[in-house]
Write a protein that holds these residues in place. Structure first.
Motif, PDB file in Angstrom:
ATOM      1  N   GLU A 171       0.823  -1.201   0.000  1.00 39.28           N
ATOM      2  CA  GLU A 171       0.000   0.000   0.000  1.00 39.28           C
ATOM      3  C   GLU A 171       0.863   1.259   0.000  1.00 39.28           C
ATOM      4  OE1 GLU A 171      -2.405  -0.521   3.403  1.00 39.28           O
ATOM      5  OE2 GLU A 171      -3.734  -2.025   2.501  1.00 39.28           O
ATOM      6  N   LEU A 172       1.980   1.200   0.753  1.00 39.20           N
ATOM      7  CA  LEU A 172       2.863   2.358   0.763  1.00 39.20           C
ATOM      8  C   LEU A 172       3.513   2.574  -0.590  1.00 39.20           C
ATOM      9  CD1 LEU A 172       4.608   1.936   4.229  1.00 39.20           C
ATOM     10  CD2 LEU A 172       2.873   3.620   3.587  1.00 39.20           C
ATOM     11  N   ASN A 173       3.706   1.521  -1.304  1.00 40.41           N
ATOM     12  CA  ASN A 173       4.287   1.620  -2.638  1.00 40.41           C
ATOM     13  C   ASN A 173       3.206   1.423  -3.684  1.00 40.41           C
ATOM     14  OD1 ASN A 173       7.424   1.642  -2.182  1.00 40.41           O
ATOM     15  ND2 ASN A 173       6.592   0.107  -0.778  1.00 40.41           N
ATOM     16  N   GLY A 174       2.120   2.144  -3.532  1.00 42.04           N
ATOM     17  CA  GLY A 174       1.038   2.028  -4.504  1.00 42.04           C
ATOM     18  C   GLY A 174       1.464   2.381  -5.899  1.00 42.04           C
ATOM     19  N   LYS A 175       2.465   3.241  -6.026  1.00 40.65           N
ATOM     20  CA  LYS A 175       2.989   3.565  -7.341  1.00 40.65           C
ATOM     21  C   LYS A 175       3.722   2.386  -7.947  1.00 40.65           C
ATOM     22  CE  LYS A 175       6.964   5.483  -4.898  1.00 40.65           C
ATOM     23  NZ  LYS A 175       7.720   6.696  -4.594  1.00 40.65           N
ATOM     24  N   VAL A 176       4.058   1.378  -7.106  1.00 33.86           N
ATOM     25  CA  VAL A 176       4.780   0.226  -7.621  1.00 33.86           C
ATOM     26  C   VAL A 176       3.827  -0.836  -8.134  1.00 33.86           C
ATOM     27  CG1 VAL A 176       6.355  -1.630  -7.002  1.00 33.86           C
ATOM     28  CG2 VAL A 176       6.715   0.681  -6.113  1.00 33.86           C
ATOM     29  N   ILE A 177       2.782  -1.160  -7.383  1.00 33.51           N
ATOM     30  CA  ILE A 177       1.857  -2.237  -7.744  1.00 33.51           C
ATOM     31  C   ILE A 177       0.494  -1.619  -7.998  1.00 33.51           C
ATOM     32  CG2 ILE A 177       0.833  -4.398  -6.989  1.00 33.51           C
ATOM     33  CD1 ILE A 177       3.193  -4.802  -5.158  1.00 33.51           C
ATOM     34  N   SER A 178       0.031  -1.743  -9.187  1.00 31.46           N
ATOM     35  CA  SER A 178      -1.262  -1.185  -9.550  1.00 31.46           C
ATOM     36  C   SER A 178      -2.381  -2.137  -9.161  1.00 31.46           C
ATOM     37  CB  SER A 178      -1.308  -0.909 -11.057  1.00 31.46           C
ATOM     38  OG  SER A 178      -1.175  -2.125 -11.761  1.00 31.46           O
ATOM     39  N   ALA A 179      -3.590  -1.662  -9.322  1.00 30.26           N
ATOM     40  CA  ALA A 179      -4.750  -2.478  -8.963  1.00 30.26           C
ATOM     41  C   ALA A 179      -4.869  -3.706  -9.845  1.00 30.26           C
ATOM     42  CB  ALA A 179      -6.020  -1.629  -9.064  1.00 30.26           C
ATOM     43  N   GLN A 180      -4.345  -3.621 -11.072  1.00 25.56           N
ATOM     44  CA  GLN A 180      -4.447  -4.747 -11.995  1.00 25.56           C
ATOM     45  C   GLN A 180      -3.538  -5.890 -11.586  1.00 25.56           C
ATOM     46  OE1 GLN A 180      -3.541  -3.096 -15.791  1.00 25.56           O
ATOM     47  NE2 GLN A 180      -5.429  -1.931 -15.943  1.00 25.56           N
TER      48      GLN A 180
ATOM     49  N   ILE B  28      16.701  -8.265  -3.260  1.00 25.07           N
ATOM     50  CA  ILE B  28      16.025  -8.885  -4.406  1.00 25.07           C
ATOM     51  C   ILE B  28      14.565  -8.458  -4.449  1.00 25.07           C
ATOM     52  CG2 ILE B  28      15.275 -11.096  -5.346  1.00 25.07           C
ATOM     53  CD1 ILE B  28      17.893 -12.300  -4.442  1.00 25.07           C
ATOM     54  N   CYS B  29      13.925  -8.350  -3.294  1.00 23.20           N
ATOM     55  CA  CYS B  29      12.538  -7.881  -3.271  1.00 23.20           C
ATOM     56  C   CYS B  29      12.424  -6.458  -3.813  1.00 23.20           C
ATOM     57  CB  CYS B  29      11.988  -7.947  -1.846  1.00 23.20           C
ATOM     58  SG  CYS B  29      11.676  -9.629  -1.252  1.00 23.20           S
ATOM     59  N   THR B  30      13.402  -5.620  -3.497  1.00 23.27           N
ATOM     60  CA  THR B  30      13.394  -4.272  -4.061  1.00 23.27           C
ATOM     61  C   THR B  30      13.506  -4.326  -5.574  1.00 23.27           C
ATOM     62  OG1 THR B  30      14.469  -3.467  -2.043  1.00 23.27           O
ATOM     63  CG2 THR B  30      14.510  -2.020  -3.976  1.00 23.27           C
ATOM     64  N   CYS B  31      14.361  -5.199  -6.092  1.00 28.82           N
ATOM     65  CA  CYS B  31      14.474  -5.351  -7.552  1.00 28.82           C
ATOM     66  C   CYS B  31      13.167  -5.850  -8.154  1.00 28.82           C
ATOM     67  CB  CYS B  31      15.612  -6.310  -7.883  1.00 28.82           C
ATOM     68  SG  CYS B  31      17.266  -5.726  -7.449  1.00 28.82           S
ATOM     69  N   LEU B  32      12.498  -6.757  -7.479  1.00 33.30           N
ATOM     70  CA  LEU B  32      11.219  -7.265  -7.987  1.00 33.30           C
ATOM     71  C   LEU B  32      10.174  -6.158  -8.053  1.00 33.30           C
ATOM     72  CD1 LEU B  32      11.025 -10.706  -6.108  1.00 33.30           C
ATOM     73  CD2 LEU B  32      11.686 -10.304  -8.481  1.00 33.30           C
ATOM     74  N   GLN B  33      10.217  -5.245  -7.109  1.00 29.45           N
ATOM     75  CA  GLN B  33       9.293  -4.109  -7.158  1.00 29.45           C
ATOM     76  C   GLN B  33       9.597  -3.212  -8.354  1.00 29.45           C
ATOM     77  OE1 GLN B  33       9.756  -2.365  -3.289  1.00 29.45           O
ATOM     78  NE2 GLN B  33       8.310  -3.789  -2.300  1.00 29.45           N
TER      79      GLN B  33
END
Length: 884
Positions: free
Chosen positions: A32-41, A169-174
């Motif tokens: 949620e804090l990185n909403g710009k990273v993961i969209s609703a889709q 690695i999680c940061t890279c995945l984001q």
């Protein structure tokens, strides 16, 4: 099998309860804090234990068990182990969520169903490798934590390092999810549209690169490759201390060797110190350090290694191609209104390389062959029972890698020997000029010139050139495809096939999933890659001014030679009979003049049958069948073919005014004020000129041709001009020597380890021209559709993976013949480690299979109207040379 293992873990360890839900909430809050990273889709439902992949769940359960065990240990190391396992569980949950999201769309970017592979899949592979590495640590910890000699401190550092590794690695995945949003509508792996790399790194968190080069260095590769990479990492860190040492040049080699051995042991015992050193070097070291470190492969010991452990070959020699214009038959389409005679009259003029360093510098190539073949340069004559083999129908034209800034055909000789034996065809490898002294397009011009020289002189390389295959790795692959595009543009015969190994097709850091792998690549760190790109594609103003100065200097030398042109012609005419009757041997460049008639007859050749000036200046094999008792059978390793453009005569006509002008010019421009001999003793007639690195000429084997007979040629004007040009050539072509000078500011060895890793976005402060010869991916569809059959070999862990996949998809869309192979578990540049790793040797064998397929491909695949006949072309070139 995996499901059974997961169930066993569940029975053996406590099931995830409240703490699992806490980790789920933590992962969701991060999303949620990185909403710009993961969209609703792309957001998936909240995961449960059933949603976990088996290996992730197994590691999660092991971490829970170890956390509960060390919670009772109140020592410092015990509490740190407990905290590390708690944090590790959070990253396992987050990694599982991100990998599950990426797996939903990763297949959309594959080349085809039979060739799965792209940057998204690569990071899934990396994450799974990290989980497997963590499972190994947990199993060793479980087996040893109750023993008497349990190394609590060691395992504490291992667990903390692996936890930090998974966090990075999680940061890279984001970041990958951001790239997915950018390309969801285009389907491109290369975000070459509205978005830039700077925007990418501004949207996410900072990536901790230290964890990739410490205890977990090489975790994503196989065991044999991992050992090689760790050795290279230790070598890079220890070599940097010697390179940036503040001691002066007077330090003994023993002291430097002792310091290097001591620092190697230090970085072996302290992986954290090694990681900090490598990251700070990659971010702060200049291109000179990159060149110097990679040029360790050019040391004398490494030069001897291929002939000792490599495959045995009969021919291995260097040839210098004098800079002279060439002419080639044009690649003209056959039409009904155009006769064959008219087609033969079309020629293309091939200019000499002139960019940055100016014209006139020779191009060096290396000829390798498993057999001595008829017509090869410098092979002489043989007895009847040792007559050379017939010319090959094919030849391999090779361009070496090295990031455009380092290495040569010699450093790539180890696998080229294997190729020469397995393919049974001659190999011609080009030693092009290197950046930053020779940035784009100098290297491409030299490769193109050497290729055209091959077409003009195929009979002297032991081949009929019915099929010419272009091959290269890394930077050499980029030059190979650039060569093919240059041939299409200039209407010259296009190579019959292309083999590209881990090829960068877009020389600009356009963001892509695979290119983020360079943040953890042991051989091609992010900083090194960016400096290589900048040195080749966007040179500094200081380097451009230095190149312009040397070009002007060479031009003044040529202008100074003009008054002596008539004298040169007269001298050459006086010695023309001697040149055609006695060819000098490359082994003994200055032979006694009182040789017997029998010795002279053994080295004769009919120069009238060769129309290339390059060949006339080179020792050529005789075409008759007479014996040659002086022929040697041992491998002549790297013996150069020497050229003699200057003939020395005892009686040289002199022009007093011209001679005075030349003397003043040489005193003004070529006698450096730093030369001690020139300043202290003006009466000395043989002043030595300084080399580019500040050291005087030595009587080494490399300078044997120059030093031999110096008392004969030094007083002659041609001799002085030749020596001056040789010194300028040395400045432009040789590698830098290591100097033990103090480096100001952050380059100081005491400050280098204390630097803090900065954001990668700080490396993008330069612009790269959008040139199709620099970045073949930008070439027009018209040109790309004319490329020959192309076989691309890349790696799932290579930063250039997406470049290769996108180029292959583009060629396939245009209807071209393209084949893509993606190997697993190998690093960029693996061909240089074939003798150190079984996986690398298997990869080299895959390269050989691809090359064999290209060499054996039917010529019917080519248009008959554009087919090239080497024999008719040679006769056409002869006619062109004879024409006024």
């Amino acid at each position: 099998m995996i499901a059974v293992e997961a169930s066993e873990v569940g029975n053996r360890s406590p099931k995830p309860t409240a703490h699992f839900e806490h980790n789920i909430k933590l992962a969701r809050s991060k999303d949620e804090l990185n909403g710009k990273v993961i969209s609703a889709q792309t957001v998936t439902p909240t995961p449960t234990p059933a949603d976990f992949q088996p290996t992730y769940l197994k590691l999660y359960a092991n971490c829970q068990e170890h956390a509960a065990f060390f919670a009772k240990d109140h020592t410092e190391y015990g509490q740190r182990l407990h905290a590390a396992h708690i944090a590790w569980q959070d990253f396992i949950v987050l990694a599982n969520r991100l990998v599950s999201q990426i797996e939903l769309f990763a297949h959309e970017y594959d080349f085809d169903e039979l060739t799965p592979g792209n940057g998204y899949r690569s990071f899934i592979y990396v994450t799974n490798a990290c989980i497997k590495h963590g499972l190994d640590i947990c199993q060793h910890l479980l087996a040893t934590r109750g023993t008497l000699f349990f190394r609590k401190k060691f395992y504490m550092k291992e667990v903390e390092a692996c936890s930090q590794l998974l966090c990075s690695i999680c940061t890279c995945l984001q970041y990958l999810l951001i790239l997915r949003q950018w390309s969801v509508n285009t389907g491109d792996l290369l975000a070459s549209g509205r978005h830039t790399a700077e925007q990418l790194f501004e949207l996410g968190d900072t990536i901790n690169q230290y964890c990739f080069y410490g205890r977990c260095l090489g975790f994503q590769y196989g065991d044999s490759i991992r050992g090689v990479l760790r050795f290279l990492g230790i070598g890079m860190a220890s070599y940097s201390e010697t390179y940036y040492s503040q001691t002066d040049n007077s330090s003994s080699s023993l002291l430097k060797t002792t310091r290097s051995l001591w620092s190697s042991g230090k970085y072996l015992m302290n992986p954290e110190l090694r990681a900090r050193r490598i990251v700070n070097i990659s971010q702060n070291a200049k291109i000179d350090f990159c060149k110097s470190f990679w040029f360790l492969a050019e040391s004398e010991l490494m030069h001897k290694l291929p002939s000792i452990v490599g495959s045995s070959i009969k021919v291995n020699r260097t040839i210098e191609l004098p800079a002279e214009p060439l002419r080639l038959p044009a690649r003209v389409q056959q039409t009904d209104n155009t006769s064959d005679t008219e087609n033969e009259l079309h020629f293309v003029d091939i200019p000499v390389p002139s960019a940055h360093l100016g014209p006139g510098l020779p191009v060096s190539v290396r000829l390798l062959s498993a057999k001595r073949r008829a017509g090869m340069l410098g092979e002489g004559r043989y007895r009847g029972w040792r007559r050379p083999s017939a010319p090959s129908k094919s030849i391999l034209f090779h361009c070496h890698g090295g990031g455009f800034v380092a290495q040569s055909s010699k450093s790539h000789e180890l696998y080229l020997r294997d190729w020469a034996v397995a393919l049974d065809v001659p190999i011609l490898s080009v030693d092009y000029s290197l950046a930053p002294e020779a940035p784009f397009p100098r290297a491409l011009q030299e490769v193109y010139y050497a290729y055209c020289w091959l077409l003009n002189n195929a009979e002297h390389l032991g081949t009929t050139a019915e099929r010419v295959i272009c091959a290269g790795d890394s930077a050499g692959a980029n030059l190979s495809i650039g060569l093919a595009l240059k041939c299409i543009e200039q209407n010259v015969r296009v190579p019959d096939g292309l083999f590209l190994a881990y090829c960068p097709t877009l020389v600009s850091f356009v963001p892509s999933p695979a290119r983020m792998l360079c943040l953890m690549d042991p051989l091609l760190p992010f900083g090194f890659m960016m400096r290589c790109l900048r040195a080749y594609a966007a040179p500094s103003n200081e380097m451009m001014q230095e190149n312009a100065k040397h070009v002007e200097q060479l031009e003044e030398i040529r202008n100074a030679q003009a008054p002596m042109a008539e004298a040169e012609k007269l001298t050459q005419s006086m010695n023309s009979s001697r040149r055609t009757s006695t060819a000098k041997s490359p082994l003994t460049p200055l032979e006694p003049l009182n040789r017997s008639d029998e010795d002279e007859s053994s080295d004769t050749f009919a120069s009238a049958s060769y129309h290339s000036q390059t060949v006339e200046r080179t020792e050529l094999p005789s075409t008759d069948n007479s014996d040659n008792s002086s022929c040697v059978s041992f491998e002549d390793d790297s013996q150069p073919i020497e050229h003699y453009p200057i003939e020395i005569s005892a009686e040289i006509p002199k022009d007093a005014e011209s001679a005075a002008y030349i003397d003043n010019f040489l005193d003004k421009y070529l006698i450096d004020t730093a030369t001690i001999e020139a300043t202290e003793d003006n009466t000395t007639t043989t002043a030595q000129l300084p080399l580019a690195n500040g050291h005087k000429n030595s009587n080494s084997e490399e300078n044997i041709i120059i030093e031999t007979g110096r008392e004969i040629i030094v007083d002659t004007l041609p001799g002085r001009l030749q020596e001056a040009v040789n010194n300028i050539i040395n400045r432009c072509t040789q590698s830098y020597e290591i100097h033990s000078t103090a480096m100001p500011g952050p380059q100081d060895v005491r400050n280098l380890d204390a630097l803090i890793a900065r954001s990668p976005s700080e490396e993008f402060a330069f612009d790269v021209p959008k040139d199709p010869f620099l970045s073949p991916y930008w070439a027009s569809d018209e040109w790309l559709s004319q490329l020959p059959e192309t076989r691309i070999l890349t790696l799932n862990m290579d930063p250039c993976l997406d470049d290769c996949v996108m180029l292959a998809k583009k060629l396939k869309r245009l209807g071209g013949q393209v084949h893509l192979d993606i190997l697993e578990g190998l690093p960029h540049g693996f061909l240089n480690f074939t003798m150190l790793s079984n996986e690398a040797m298997d990869g080299s064998k895959q390269c050989i299979k691809s090359l064999q397929a290209l060499l054996q491909a039917s010529k019917d695949n080519n248009d008959d109207s554009t087919a090239y006949d080497a024999t008719s072309s040679a006769s056409a070139c002869s006619a062109a040379s004879a024409a006024p």
